[in-house]
Design a protein around this motif. Structure first.
Motif, mmCIF file in Angstrom:
data_model
loop_
_atom_site.group_PDB
_atom_site.id
_atom_site.type_symbol
_atom_site.label_atom_id
_atom_site.label_comp_id
_atom_site.label_asym_id
_atom_site.label_seq_id
_atom_site.Cartn_x
_atom_site.Cartn_y
_atom_site.Cartn_z
ATOM 1 N N PHE A 1 -6.533 4.310 6.341
ATOM 2 C CA PHE A 1 -5.786 4.116 5.110
ATOM 3 C C PHE A 1 -6.597 4.612 3.918
ATOM 4 C CE2 PHE A 1 -4.523 1.609 1.408
ATOM 5 C CZ PHE A 1 -3.211 2.002 1.330
ATOM 6 N N GLY A 2 -7.900 4.297 3.952
ATOM 7 C CA GLY A 2 -8.755 4.721 2.848
ATOM 8 C C GLY A 2 -8.751 6.231 2.681
ATOM 9 N N PHE A 3 -8.836 6.942 3.800
ATOM 10 C CA PHE A 3 -8.836 8.403 3.734
ATOM 11 C C PHE A 3 -7.508 8.906 3.165
ATOM 12 C CE2 PHE A 3 -7.734 12.445 5.786
ATOM 13 C CZ PHE A 3 -8.728 13.227 5.226
ATOM 14 N N SER A 4 -6.392 8.350 3.667
ATOM 15 C CA SER A 4 -5.088 8.778 3.164
ATOM 16 C C SER A 4 -4.973 8.486 1.684
ATOM 17 C CB SER A 4 -3.958 8.050 3.890
ATOM 18 O OG SER A 4 -4.184 8.029 5.249
ATOM 19 N N PHE A 5 -5.540 7.345 1.289
ATOM 20 C CA PHE A 5 -5.401 6.972 -0.116
ATOM 21 C C PHE A 5 -6.208 7.910 -1.016
ATOM 22 C CE2 PHE A 5 -5.704 4.344 -3.910
ATOM 23 C CZ PHE A 5 -4.362 4.059 -4.066
ATOM 24 N N LEU A 6 -7.313 8.408 -0.492
ATOM 25 C CA LEU A 6 -8.056 9.414 -1.260
ATOM 26 C C LEU A 6 -7.176 10.630 -1.540
ATOM 27 C CD1 LEU A 6 -11.645 9.488 0.265
ATOM 28 C CD2 LEU A 6 -10.941 8.749 -2.016
ATOM 29 N N LEU A 7 -6.388 11.003 -0.529
ATOM 30 C CA LEU A 7 -5.491 12.145 -0.721
ATOM 31 C C LEU A 7 -4.418 11.811 -1.757
ATOM 32 C CD1 LEU A 7 -5.040 13.442 2.929
ATOM 33 C CD2 LEU A 7 -6.647 14.187 1.185
ATOM 34 N N VAL A 8 -3.989 10.536 -1.799
ATOM 35 C CA VAL A 8 -3.021 10.137 -2.826
ATOM 36 C C VAL A 8 -3.652 10.311 -4.207
ATOM 37 C CG1 VAL A 8 -1.656 8.238 -3.745
ATOM 38 C CG2 VAL A 8 -1.868 8.528 -1.288
ATOM 39 N N LEU A 9 -4.943 9.985 -4.299
ATOM 40 C CA LEU A 9 -5.621 10.167 -5.592
ATOM 41 C C LEU A 9 -5.633 11.645 -5.972
ATOM 42 C CD1 LEU A 9 -8.565 7.644 -5.274
ATOM 43 C CD2 LEU A 9 -6.396 7.387 -6.490
ATOM 44 N N LEU A 10 -5.809 12.505 -4.953
ATOM 45 C CA LEU A 10 -5.751 13.944 -5.214
ATOM 46 C C LEU A 10 -4.374 14.327 -5.756
ATOM 47 C CD1 LEU A 10 -7.153 16.706 -4.891
ATOM 48 C CD2 LEU A 10 -6.158 16.823 -2.599
ATOM 49 N N LEU A 11 -3.331 13.716 -5.165
ATOM 50 C CA LEU A 11 -1.974 13.974 -5.654
ATOM 51 C C LEU A 11 -1.851 13.554 -7.110
ATOM 52 C CD1 LEU A 11 1.020 14.691 -5.062
ATOM 53 C CD2 LEU A 11 1.363 12.321 -4.411
ATOM 54 N N LEU A 12 -2.379 12.366 -7.415
ATOM 55 C CA LEU A 12 -2.266 11.869 -8.790
ATOM 56 C C LEU A 12 -3.010 12.795 -9.750
ATOM 57 C CD1 LEU A 12 -2.665 8.039 -8.233
ATOM 58 C CD2 LEU A 12 -0.586 9.337 -8.718
ATOM 59 N N GLN A 13 -4.153 13.275 -9.309
ATOM 60 C CA GLN A 13 -4.903 14.193 -10.161
ATOM 61 C C GLN A 13 -4.106 15.476 -10.404
ATOM 62 O OE1 GLN A 13 -8.428 15.853 -8.494
ATOM 63 N NE2 GLN A 13 -9.132 16.659 -10.452
ATOM 64 N N SER A 14 -3.523 16.013 -9.322
ATOM 65 C CA SER A 14 -2.752 17.250 -9.479
ATOM 66 C C SER A 14 -1.573 17.037 -10.404
ATOM 67 C CB SER A 14 -2.216 17.727 -8.137
ATOM 68 O OG SER A 14 -3.124 17.538 -7.131
ATOM 69 N N LEU A 15 -0.932 15.882 -10.260
ATOM 70 C CA LEU A 15 0.240 15.622 -11.094
ATOM 71 C C LEU A 15 -0.174 15.467 -12.556
ATOM 72 C CD1 LEU A 15 2.394 13.210 -8.908
ATOM 73 C CD2 LEU A 15 2.621 15.666 -9.244
ATOM 74 N N THR A 16 -1.296 14.790 -12.794
ATOM 75 C CA THR A 16 -1.762 14.617 -14.171
ATOM 76 C C THR A 16 -2.027 15.977 -14.806
ATOM 77 O OG1 THR A 16 -2.825 12.632 -13.370
ATOM 78 C CG2 THR A 16 -3.413 13.366 -15.577
ATOM 79 N N LYS A 17 -2.717 16.811 -14.047
ATOM 80 C CA LYS A 17 -3.014 18.165 -14.515
ATOM 81 C C LYS A 17 -1.709 18.908 -14.820
ATOM 82 C CE LYS A 17 -5.700 22.056 -14.315
ATOM 83 N NZ LYS A 17 -6.738 22.350 -15.293
#
Lengths: 461, 181, 393
Positions: A48-64
């Motif tokens: 779950f932790g690994f998947s959640f890191l990828l979610v953070l990547l998604l959030l970063q991309s969306l913010t950008k």
């Protein structure tokens, strides 16, 4: 119901069973709910932790994206539709297998669907959530995405109902809503089971509230079964309509490579193909991790493989008829588009797509492959990649060389395109891990119905 | 009508080990004239519905009504916005481009019909219902595992705490419980 | 339940029905010959549509039989003999293709050299559309379908005689690639025989639409036969409401699929509005042909769809019979609507030869069908799934 157990023809002919022998209503209940009750295994935190890191990547991309706009993507003129639509179609296609398994196989009275439908429906919901994200962020000003909805507004304007994009809004939101309702309705009796099993007071309250006070009354089951069957009947044409409408996004325009009447059925078949590949991709490791081989047997893997093979062949038919019609039509633009696909700058994509989507699944004809989960997993991975390539080829090769050679161009995703895509995979996996941790991933009450009855009564007597 | 002590009971509950014995019990209960009865099972059993003489479910009718409303509503939305409220020439197509309205009409039909199915089913079943007397019986938790229960409610005109208890015991249950209200 | 083949011999009525059909067919054939002598062009055009309808039933029976072999559902075992008898008539239909081969220039614009000489597009299309290639392909399609039905029927016959439970695997081995080959050949056949009556038009969905039509025609015919047999010994009491419920659902699915294909093709072409595509629909929605188009919407889809939604209508024999008959008629109307405007774009016309050829081919075809049906027991009693199927009732 009250009948002597005796081997059915499929048993006599040596097919693996739908449910391993020896199970009773109590053992299926205990074994499936134990996955949740026995606490969180350590690997779950890592996964779950690994998947959640990828979610953070998604959030970063969306913010950008929100700060700088769609310029951070690889879109250009002539390719104004890139990763966003490719990934949208890819995800929504994956979702289709869930509805197919839960609705169509129910109507066809295919017993083997019972142990995979819950999990496949959850997969549908998560895939639709990932898919729905793309049109919203692709509109440029996502905070105004609600303009897509028909509502009386200060501008005095209404959506344009001759556009397939507005059909898509209706199709996808209906699909998400109906899938959610179907899934939740299916969960109610199992939520009640969990309510009656958990010890922890808070868990009991949460499961209890979600179960709405379900108590298994015959009056309730009676309405419940009828409603569930009717929902299945409604979801079946719905699932066909959704990918058809997605195909209309392309087909009702005039772009060669998009404007083909075969698109609706061929997209639907492709969606089911991709969806079954994803179900296999997830089910094969999950059954091993959670020791669910009794419930998700080789029969399931074989049958899913067969559906994948059949739908894959329909997809192959689609490619074939597109090529044939391009030449039969005598339309020079259609001809050019096909030749450009096969021999142009993106030819490697096209040939890889043929390898992944058409050649690799032919392995399923071999029985040895069908009954070897590891091999089926590899074939499924080929299809996952192949269906992504298919959408890439359809979107990009049709656009990058259109009617005017002076406006030809090339397209490639940027790192932000890829980050968003990988981020949605993370979102999908995170939701999936939450689901297998907190909800019964196999429909317990439906498993009780397929337990051989005389056995169970002997055993519990 | 009923014994004074029975007023504080919701009813009497009998527990069975198998679906078969529950079905037999339901049939005999119906024959004995009890009408305010209910059976509780871990999964839907067609024969129990028949043994209790349940009426045809009203859900299909609701779904049909929902479907018709959704169909008319969806087409009306397209027609009204495109022809009456905000007519606009799009690529020379007629204002009433009915072929283009079919997808949206179809989706709203399915959407409203599904809503009616789900909400209708919950409403007909009286759910959500946070409290119900049958949960007062400890063993009732097994109704979601592998046990089958039959309840005769105190409201039934034939209910008599002692006699009904004897009747239930004659159905060969594993046990008979009082259901506190 | 005992499963002796003798118990399931076809009722004598079937043979009688076949003899009557032969007489009716002979009268129709005589009328058709007379029509040919007076108006050959009209004869060939009427003949094409009639032949396509009966071909659709036979080829659809083959396709549904193969689907049944692969899916092994109980629904299929009960009607397998009807499907087998239906598909075994394919060689006869191959012979009946000859008039079309002879009348090529009356039917297809690309077969008329003077027309091709003035039309660049038709010249381009000679890579596919030439009489020689057309004959060769037709021979291939018809030979393949006849061969598939022959192979499957022979295995079925062996199953009756020997009772070898392993034979069903062999049937599956033929049916799996068979269904693929059928889909491909039927697609190209649809282009050759029906799409090319308007040699300029093209649509990549057309083959699927054609195949769906064949399936629906075959299914409607099978339902009619099943209802006929269910009234008579030995099938009385064996074929019951539960089966008709299933067949009704299958019809509902096929009717919906037909509408789905029809709508998809129409919506895409109508929205694209390209002249090389949309003219096909323009011709078919004016000068009286629009009435047929509306008829298709309401009688080929809306009415049967709504009726088939009802559980009770599916379970009762008589209403289902009427729906199946309606659908069979509408299959002919659909084919007529697709081909007709190419022959008379300036107005809807009917000719008595449309009916005469339909009766002629139909009579001969039905005679052959009922001979085949009467020859074998009505249930495949030695099928490994048969016992189970009967137990469930």
């Amino acid at each position: 119901m009250a009948k002597e157990p005796r081997p059915s023809a499929s048993d006599r002919l040596g097919k693996p069973p739908v449910l391993a022998p020896g199970h009773t209503t109590s053992s299926v209940t205990d074994q499936i709910s134990a996955v949740i009750l026995r606490g969180t295994p350590r690997w779950w935190y890592f996964a779950f932790g690994f998947s959640f890191l990828l979610v953070l990547l998604l959030l970063q991309s969306l913010t950008k994206l929100f700060l700088e706009g769609t310029g951070i993507w690889g879109l250009n003129i002539p390719v104004g539709w890139g990763f966003a639509i490719i990934n949208f179609v890819w995800w929504i296609g994956i979702g289709h297998a869930g509805t197919l398994i839960s609705a169509i196989l129910l109507l066809l009275r295919q017993e083997w669907r019972t142990s995979i439908n819950r999990f496949a429906e959850a997969m549908t919901l998560f895939a639709v959530a990932c898919a729905g994200l793309y049109p919203l962020i692709h509109v440029g000003r996502p905070w105004l995405a609600y303009w897509l909805l028909p509502y009386p507004n200060t501008m005095g304007m209404w959506p344009q109902f001759r556009s397939p994009l507005i059909w898509d809004v209706f199709a996808v939101s209906t699909y998400a809503t109906v899938s959610l309702m179907f899934w939740y309705i299916g969960l109610i009796p199992d939520l009640a089971t969990m309510r009656d099993r958990v010890e922890n007071r808070w868990s009991k309250m949460v499961y209890g509230a979600l179960a709405m006070g379900w108590r298994g009354s015959a009056h309730h089951w009676h309405n419940y079964e009828t409603a569930y069957l009717l929902l299945a009947g409604l979801a079946t044409p719905l699932v066909v309509s959704v990918h058809s409408v997605v195909s209309f996004d392309f087909a009702v325009g005039q772009t060669p490579g998009w404007h083909a009447t075969i698109f609706p059925p061929y997209f639907v078949a492709g969606a089911i193909f991709a969806g079954f590949a994803m179900v296999l991709t997830l089910a094969i490791p999950l059954r091993a991790i959670f020791n669910l081989q009794d419930f998700i047997t080789l029969r399931h893997i074989q049958n899913m493989g067969k559906v994948m093979l059949a739908t894959g062949l329909i997809v192959a038919y689609g490619y074939m008829i597109e090529i044939f019609m391009a030449f039969y039509s005598g339309n020079q633009y259609e001809e050019f588009m096909i030749l450009n696909r096969i021999t142009g700058p993106y030819r490697n994509f096209w040939w890889a797509l043929i390898l992944c989507n058409i050649l690799a699944p032919q392995m399923i004809w071999i029985k040895k492959v069908r009954v070897t989960p590891a091999l089926m997993w590899i074939v499924a991975m080929f299809v996952n990649v192949g269906m992504w390539l298919e959408r890439f080829v359809i979107v990009v090769t049709s656009l990058h060389r259109d009617f005017l050679p002076s406006s030809w161009g090339m397209y490639a995703g940027t790192k932000w395109d890829w980050a968003t895509f990988i981020g949605t995979i993370g979102l999908f996996l995170s939701l999936l891990f939450l689901f297998v941790r907190f909800l019964p991933m196999i429909s317990i009450f439906e498993m009780r119905t397929i337990v051989p009855k005389s056995d169970s009564e002997e055993a519990s007597a | 009508m009923s014994a004074p002590g029975a007023a504080r009971l919701h009813g009497l509950m009998a527990e069975f080990r198998s679906a078969r014995s529950l079905i037999r019990a339901c049939e005999r209960t119906h024959e004995a004239g009890y009408r305010k009865t209910d059976a509780y099972t871990p999964y839907p059993i067609e024969e129990v519905f028949e043994a209790l003489h349940l009426h045809r479910s009203k859900v299909p009718l609701l779904v049909l009504i929902g479907g018709i409303l959704g169909c008319l509503g969806g087409f009306a939305l397209c027609y009204w916005t495109s022809v009456i409220e905000y007519p606009m020439n799009i690529g020379g197509r007629p204002h009433n481009s009915w072929p283009s309205f079919i997808p949206v009409t179809f989706e709203t039909t399915i959407l409203v019909a599904s809503f009616f199915a789900v909400v209708g089913m919950l409403a007909l079943n009286g759910l959500p219902m946070p409290y119900h007397p049958v949960f007062n019986v400890k063993r009732f938790a097994l109704a979601s595992r592998d046990r089958y229960f039959l309840v005769i409610e105190a409201e039934d005109s034939r209910f008599d705490a002692e006699e009904t208890r004897r009747f239930l015991a004659s159905l060969e249950p594993t046990e008979v419980f009082d259901v506190e209200p | 339940m005992s499963l002796e083949p003798q118990r399931f011999a076809a009722p004598a009525d079937v043979a009688r029905l076949g003899r009557n059909a032969l007489v009716v067919g002979a009268i129709g054939a005589a009328a058709s010959v007379a029509g040919y002598l007076s108006d050959p062009a009209q004869f060939f055009r009427s003949y094409l549509v009639s032949w396509l309808l009966w071909l659709g039933i036979a080829a659809g029976c083959l396709a549904i039989a193969m689907l049944h072999h692969l899916s092994r559902g109980a629904w299929g075992l009960m009607i397998r003999r009807v499907l087998e008898a239906g598909s075994s008539t394919l060689p006869l239909l191959a012979i009946l293709f000859l008039p079309i081969a002879l009348g090529l220039t009356e039917i297809y614009p690309w077969a008329r050299p003077d027309e091709v000489a003035h039309d660049e597009m038709l010249q381009y299309k000679t890579w596919w559309l030439t009489p020689g290639a057309f004959y060769l392909r037709a021979a291939i399609y018809l030979a393949i379908w006849s061969g598939l039905s022959f192979a499957l029927n022979r295995l079925s016959q062996r199953q009756d005689e020997t009772g070898d439970p392993g034979l069903f695997r062999k049937m599956q081995t033929i049916a799996a690639p068979g269904i693929l080959i059928y889909a491909l050949t039927a697609t190209f056949a649809s282009v050759d025989w029906l799409m090319s009556v308007d040699a300029h038009w093209y649509s990549s969905l057309f083959g699927v639409y054609f195949i769906g039509g064949q399936g629906l025609a075959a299914l409607s015919f099978v339902v009619i036969m099943a209802l006929y047999l269910a009234k008579r010994e030995p099938m009385k009491g064996i074929l019951g409401a539960n089966h008709f419920h299933d067949y009704g659902k299958l019809m509902l699915a096929f009717v919906s699929l037909w509408a789905y294909f029809a709508l998809s093709q129409f919506l895409i072409i109508w929205s694209g509005n390209l002249k090389e595509e949309v003219l096909w629909y323009k011709e078919r929605t004016e000068h009286g042909w629009n009435i047929i188009a509306l008829g298709l919407i309401f009688l080929h889809f809306v009415l049967p769809f709504l009726l088939l939604l009802s559980r009770d209508l599916k379970r009762r024999g008589r209403p289902l019979l009427w729906i199946a008959l309606l659908l069979l008629v509408m299959r002919w109307v659909d084919l007529y609507w697709q081909a007709g405007p190419a022959f008379s774009p300036h107005g809807l016309t009917f000719h008595w030869l449309d009916l005469a050829t339909l009766v002629a081919i139909g009579g001969l075809w039905f005679a052959a069908f009922s001979r085949r049906l009467a020859r074998r027991p009505l249930l495949p009693v030695n099928d490994p799934f048969m016992e189970e199927t009967l137990d469930h009732e």
